[in-house]
Design a protein around this motif. Structure first.
Motif, PDB file in Angstrom:
ATOM      1  N   ARG A  34     -63.188  25.842  -7.886  1.00  0.00           N
ATOM      2  CA  ARG A  34     -63.168  27.213  -7.392  1.00  0.00           C
ATOM      3  C   ARG A  34     -62.081  28.069  -8.061  1.00  0.00           C
ATOM      4  O   ARG A  34     -62.305  29.242  -8.356  1.00  0.00           O
ATOM      5  N   SER A  35     -60.911  27.457  -8.317  1.00  0.00           N
ATOM      6  CA  SER A  35     -59.816  28.255  -8.889  1.00  0.00           C
ATOM      7  C   SER A  35     -60.155  28.731 -10.305  1.00  0.00           C
ATOM      8  O   SER A  35     -59.690  29.773 -10.744  1.00  0.00           O
ATOM      9  N   GLU A  36     -60.977  27.968 -11.016  1.00  0.00           N
ATOM     10  CA  GLU A  36     -61.325  28.353 -12.394  1.00  0.00           C
ATOM     11  C   GLU A  36     -62.577  29.219 -12.463  1.00  0.00           C
ATOM     12  O   GLU A  36     -62.767  29.977 -13.412  1.00  0.00           O
ATOM     13  N   CYS A  37     -63.451  29.084 -11.472  1.00  0.00           N
ATOM     14  CA  CYS A  37     -64.710  29.837 -11.493  1.00  0.00           C
ATOM     15  C   CYS A  37     -65.160  30.049 -10.053  1.00  0.00           C
ATOM     16  O   CYS A  37     -65.835  29.206  -9.467  1.00  0.00           O
ATOM     17  N   ASP A  38     -64.743  31.181  -9.484  1.00  0.00           N
ATOM     18  CA  ASP A  38     -65.033  31.481  -8.076  1.00  0.00           C
ATOM     19  C   ASP A  38     -66.370  32.225  -7.990  1.00  0.00           C
ATOM     20  O   ASP A  38     -66.552  33.263  -8.638  1.00  0.00           O
ATOM     21  N   LEU A  39     -67.271  31.672  -7.189  1.00  0.00           N
ATOM     22  CA  LEU A  39     -68.615  32.266  -7.091  1.00  0.00           C
ATOM     23  C   LEU A  39     -68.593  33.700  -6.559  1.00  0.00           C
ATOM     24  O   LEU A  39     -69.575  34.425  -6.704  1.00  0.00           O
ATOM     25  N   THR A  40     -67.494  34.103  -5.947  1.00  0.00           N
ATOM     26  CA  THR A  40     -67.429  35.477  -5.427  1.00  0.00           C
ATOM     27  C   THR A  40     -66.836  36.440  -6.463  1.00  0.00           C
ATOM     28  O   THR A  40     -66.672  37.621  -6.174  1.00  0.00           O
ATOM     29  N   ASN A  41     -66.532  35.929  -7.657  1.00  0.00           N
ATOM     30  CA  ASN A  41     -65.854  36.753  -8.654  1.00  0.00           C
ATOM     31  C   ASN A  41     -66.735  36.901  -9.905  1.00  0.00           C
ATOM     32  O   ASN A  41     -66.683  36.078 -10.827  1.00  0.00           O
ATOM     33  N   ALA A  42     -67.527  37.967  -9.947  1.00  0.00           N
ATOM     34  CA  ALA A  42     -68.499  38.153 -11.036  1.00  0.00           C
ATOM     35  C   ALA A  42     -67.807  38.256 -12.395  1.00  0.00           C
ATOM     36  O   ALA A  42     -68.298  37.716 -13.393  1.00  0.00           O
ATOM     37  N   ASP A  43     -66.663  38.927 -12.441  1.00  0.00           N
ATOM     38  CA  ASP A  43     -65.951  39.087 -13.721  1.00  0.00           C
ATOM     39  C   ASP A  43     -65.485  37.749 -14.262  1.00  0.00           C
ATOM     40  O   ASP A  43     -65.615  37.452 -15.449  1.00  0.00           O
ATOM     41  N   GLN A  44     -64.920  36.934 -13.339  1.00  0.00           N
ATOM     42  CA  GLN A  44     -64.421  35.621 -13.755  1.00  0.00           C
ATOM     43  C   GLN A  44     -65.579  34.757 -14.273  1.00  0.00           C
ATOM     44  O   GLN A  44     -65.449  34.060 -15.278  1.00  0.00           O
ATOM     45  N   ILE A  45     -66.710  34.837 -13.598  1.00  0.00           N
ATOM     46  CA  ILE A  45     -67.879  34.050 -14.021  1.00  0.00           C
ATOM     47  C   ILE A  45     -68.304  34.445 -15.435  1.00  0.00           C
ATOM     48  O   ILE A  45     -68.534  33.594 -16.300  1.00  0.00           O
ATOM     49  N   LEU A  46     -68.377  35.744 -15.684  1.00  0.00           N
ATOM     50  CA  LEU A  46     -68.767  36.224 -17.022  1.00  0.00           C
ATOM     51  C   LEU A  46     -67.801  35.722 -18.086  1.00  0.00           C
ATOM     52  O   LEU A  46     -68.214  35.259 -19.151  1.00  0.00           O
ATOM     53  N   LYS A  47     -66.514  35.815 -17.756  1.00  0.00           N
ATOM     54  CA  LYS A  47     -65.486  35.393 -18.732  1.00  0.00           C
ATOM     55  C   LYS A  47     -65.578  33.897 -19.010  1.00  0.00           C
ATOM     56  O   LYS A  47     -65.489  33.460 -20.161  1.00  0.00           O
ATOM     57  N   VAL A  48     -65.755  33.101 -17.936  1.00  0.00           N
ATOM     58  CA  VAL A  48     -65.843  31.642 -18.110  1.00  0.00           C
ATOM     59  C   VAL A  48     -67.068  31.288 -18.956  1.00  0.00           C
ATOM     60  O   VAL A  48     -66.990  30.477 -19.888  1.00  0.00           O
TER      61      VAL A  48
END
Ligand SMILES: NC(=O)c1ccc[n+]([C@@H]2O[C@H](COP(=O)([O-])OP(=O)(O)OC[C@H]3O[C@@H](n4cnc5c(N)ncnc54)[C@H](OP(=O)(O)O)[C@@H]3O)[C@@H](O)[C@H]2O)c1
Length: 285
Positions: A34-48
């Motif tokens: 979760r800390s590296e790719c949080d399902l509630t964080n669309a920006d983080q998902i795109l970046k990952v």
């Protein structure tokens, strides 16, 4: 940069995610939490997604506490419904297969035969509704996707219902277990191997996967105790109404796995055999 695009597992510390990391070990999967790719964080998902550029992304992350979902519906919707949609959109952008997990709790249980992929879902709980919305978001993103519905998953020692029963029995606590819900207990390890088999044969769309057979929670508890050498421990049969859990559960959610068998050429093992193996593998208590 170059090199083969990796396989990624999100929710790698969860029950299914742990088994998936093991089943995929020879392919050196990357684990995400979760800390590296949080399902509630669309920006983080795109970046990952953009950074890792996986060829295959297994989503074993979800808000899985069925009763807590009733009291935290907004959080359940963000994690179980919106999150898979963000993943599917990001996967589409980079040409990655998204393998997403869903649940037998998308059904209402008002049927007298195992559910096929063509049966109409009618979830009874917030968990079921948000998981169904997640399936739809994955499908509607228009990328490359595989959604696998499973049920009643148990893992190795300490992970899942059978181990809770054994712990309670060994603590000398009295056991009361519901005997009016029918489903198919499923070994996390068998599920993980089945997921990789589906990916290997190029399966796409919606697939049901569980161990073979059907039972109730009471019978699962009874069988677990017997296999662990605790045949003398009594288990009271109670009804779902007696238990009074916040989230309603389907009384019958057995999954028809014919499509899985047609796709992979293999039939899931009976749940009793998978359970016996899991208990035998943990050694003496
Ligand atoms: N277990 C079952 O009986 C069962 C039955 C049918 C279907 N399924 C489905 O199978 C899948 C896996 O279930 P499971 O039993 O393995 O679940 P689990 O053991 O509860 O693990 C879920 C994982 O999701 C992660 N997670 C939670 N919120 C997150 C967020 N916002 N962002 C990223 N990760 C998050 C957690 O990570 P942290 O540990 O980092 O918080 C945890 O590792 C789910 O889709 C579930 O609906 C399970």
């Amino acid at each position: 940069m170059g090199g083969a695009r990796p396989i990624v597992v999100l929710g790698a510390r969860g029950l299914v995610g742990t088994a998936l990391m093991k089943a995929l070990a020879r392919k050196s999967p990357l684990a995400l939490n979760r800390s590296e790719c949080d399902l509630t964080n669309a920006d983080q998902i795109l970046k990952v997604m953009d950074r890792l550029r996986p060829r295959m992304f297994f989503n074993a992350a979800a808000f899985t506490d069925v009763d807590a979902c009733e009291t935290r519906p907004g959080e359940a919707y963000r994690i179980n419904a919106l999150g898979p949609g963000y993943l599917a959109q990001a996967a589409r952008e980079i040409g990655c297969l998204l393998v997403h997990l869903s649940t037998d709790f998308v059904f209402d249980g008002r049927i007298d035969r195992p559910y096929t992929e063509e049966d109409r879902p009618a979830p009874l709980s917030v968990y079921g509704r948000t998981k169904l919305a997640g399936e739809e978001a994955v499908r509607d993103a228009g990328g490359d996707w595989l959604v696998v519905r499973t049920a009643w998953v148990f893992g190795g020692r300490g992970r899942g219902f059978p181990w809770r029963i054994l712990d309670l029995a060994r603590e000398g606590r009295s056991l009361s277990v519901v005997d009016d819900q029918w489903g198919c207990p499923t070994s996390a390890s068998d599920l993980a191997k089945g997921l990789t088999a589906l990916a290997e044969v190029g399966a796409r769309g919606l697939v049901h996967l569980a161990n073979d057979g059907r039972t109730t929670w009471w019978e699962l508890a009874r069988r677990t105790l017997d296999l662990a050498g605790l045949a003398g421990t009594p288990v009271e049969r109670i009804s779902s109404r007696d238990l009074g859990r916040p989230a309603p559960r389907p009384v019958f959610s057995v999954l028809d796995t014919s499509r899985y068998s047609r796709l992979t050429g293999s039939r899931p093992r009976p749940w009793e055999i998978a359970l016996a193996e899991a208990i035998a593998n943990t050694g003496p208590s």
